[in-house]
Design an enzyme around this catalytic site. Structure first.
Site, PDB file in Angstrom:
ATOM      1  N   SER A  91      28.884  -8.599  29.029  1.00  0.00           N
ATOM      2  CA  SER A  91      27.279  -7.105  28.492  1.00  0.00           C
ATOM      3  C   SER A  91      27.830  -7.549  26.810  1.00  0.00           C
ATOM      4  O   SER A  91      27.420  -9.182  26.240  1.00  0.00           O
ATOM      5  CB  SER A  91      27.272  -6.090  28.558  1.00  0.00           C
ATOM      6  OG  SER A  91      26.499  -5.718  28.186  1.00  0.00           O
ATOM      7  N   ASP A 214      19.378  -6.469  37.769  1.00  0.00           N
ATOM      8  CA  ASP A 214      20.052  -5.819  36.707  1.00  0.00           C
ATOM      9  C   ASP A 214      19.307  -4.984  35.914  1.00  0.00           C
ATOM     10  O   ASP A 214      18.242  -5.215  34.780  1.00  0.00           O
ATOM     11  CB  ASP A 214      20.379  -7.279  35.402  1.00  0.00           C
ATOM     12  CG  ASP A 214      21.325  -5.760  34.611  1.00  0.00           C
ATOM     13  OD1 ASP A 214      22.101  -5.646  34.579  1.00  0.00           O
ATOM     14  OD2 ASP A 214      22.767  -6.906  34.160  1.00  0.00           O
ATOM     15  N   HIS A 242      24.754  -4.475  36.264  1.00  0.00           N
ATOM     16  CA  HIS A 242      25.594  -5.077  35.401  1.00  0.00           C
ATOM     17  C   HIS A 242      26.697  -5.519  34.594  1.00  0.00           C
ATOM     18  O   HIS A 242      26.980  -6.177  34.245  1.00  0.00           O
ATOM     19  CB  HIS A 242      25.067  -4.310  34.334  1.00  0.00           C
ATOM     20  CG  HIS A 242      24.945  -4.998  32.697  1.00  0.00           C
ATOM     21  ND1 HIS A 242      24.164  -6.047  32.510  1.00  0.00           N
ATOM     22  CD2 HIS A 242      25.804  -4.672  31.364  1.00  0.00           C
ATOM     23  CE1 HIS A 242      24.421  -6.466  30.963  1.00  0.00           C
ATOM     24  NE2 HIS A 242      25.023  -5.028  30.426  1.00  0.00           N
TER      25      HIS A 242
END
Length: 262
Positions: A91, A214, A242
């Protein structure tokens, strides 16, 4: 390296640095690290304010932007004299790793970006990160008013509703174990930043692993990264959520090993 609770494991020739996302810590790699350490040397750590890092090292001026977290990465590399590092970032750590590599390119070899997003905000007409600014402002406001409620709301959104509840519970517990003041600083740096301009500056090859479903970083974000970032390879994964290094570890392992062994 007590500041970042650095852990080194494995003895393989290739060096991997595993960098967790917002609200997490190095324990989130537990589903793939045991397999990776059989083939590679791993460096795991917690950003200041996360996990078992030293909270006393927190500085709002340093950590109010992602550059402060990238400085942590480069200081870890310097302290351990690391070179040719394959940076595996989840991320927001994908942007942090890119910042670190641009600042000290000689330390790095490549990037593996797991569900990355250079900007979570919608920036029409050409970019849709997934969120309107007022929606993120409300989310940050909820952090300040009801931290437990915020954690319980965000965790299912991040993990994906179709994945096992154990992952949602694990992420929610991770959120709740973080100091709310420090977490809010990291959240603002994560969700209100725009690092799209860094993508064309990348000097190393990158593997981009984007989940096909996501809520935080949709496949169009991955396609944007791939289009803007030289030497990038995009894989749209058959996965939901995610945190695919937790929920779909076998898929992620296969892609990482194929990338490193190519």
């Amino acid at each position: 390296m007590l500041r970042n609770n650095v852990t080194v494991m494995g003895s393989g020739e290739k060096m991997l640095m595993l960098a967790h996302g917002f609200g997490c810590d190095q324990s989130m790699w537990q589903y793939i690290a045991p397999h990776l350490k059989e083939r590679y040397t791993l460096v795991l750590f917690d950003y200041v304010g996360s996990g078992h890092s030293q909270a006393s090292a927190f500085s709002e001026s340093r950590y109010s932007t992602l550059e402060g977290y990238a400085l942590d990465v480069n200081e870890i590399c310097e302290a351990l004299d690391l070179n040719d590092v394959h940076f595996v970032g989840h991320s927001v750590s994908s942007s942090i790793g890119l910042l670190a590599a641009i600042a000290s390119p000689e330390r790095f070899a490549s990037h593996v970006m797991i569900c990355p997003s250079p900007c979570f905000l919608n920036m029409p007409p050409g970019y849709y990160g997934g969120f309107e600014k007022h929606d993120l402002e409300e989310l940050i406001d909820l952090m300040g008013r009801n931290y437990m409620g915020w954690a319980n709301y965000l965790a299912p959104l991040v993990v994906g509703g179709e994945n096992a509840p154990v992952f949602i519970d694990e992420l929610s517990s991770s959120f709740c174990s973080t100091d709310p003041v420090l977490a809010k600083t990291f959240a603002k740096a994560t969700f209100f930043s725009d690092y799209r301009h860094l993508l064309p500056q990348a000097q190393h090859a990158a593997l981009v692993l984007q989940s096909q479903d996501d809520a935080l970083a949709n496949p169009e974000v991955g396609r944007y990264i791939h289009a803007q970032m030289p030497q990038s390879t995009l894989r749209i994964m058959e996965s939901e959520g995610h945190c695919i290094h937790m929920t779909h570890p076998a898929l992620v392992l296969r892609e990482i090993q194929a990338w490193l062994d190519d």
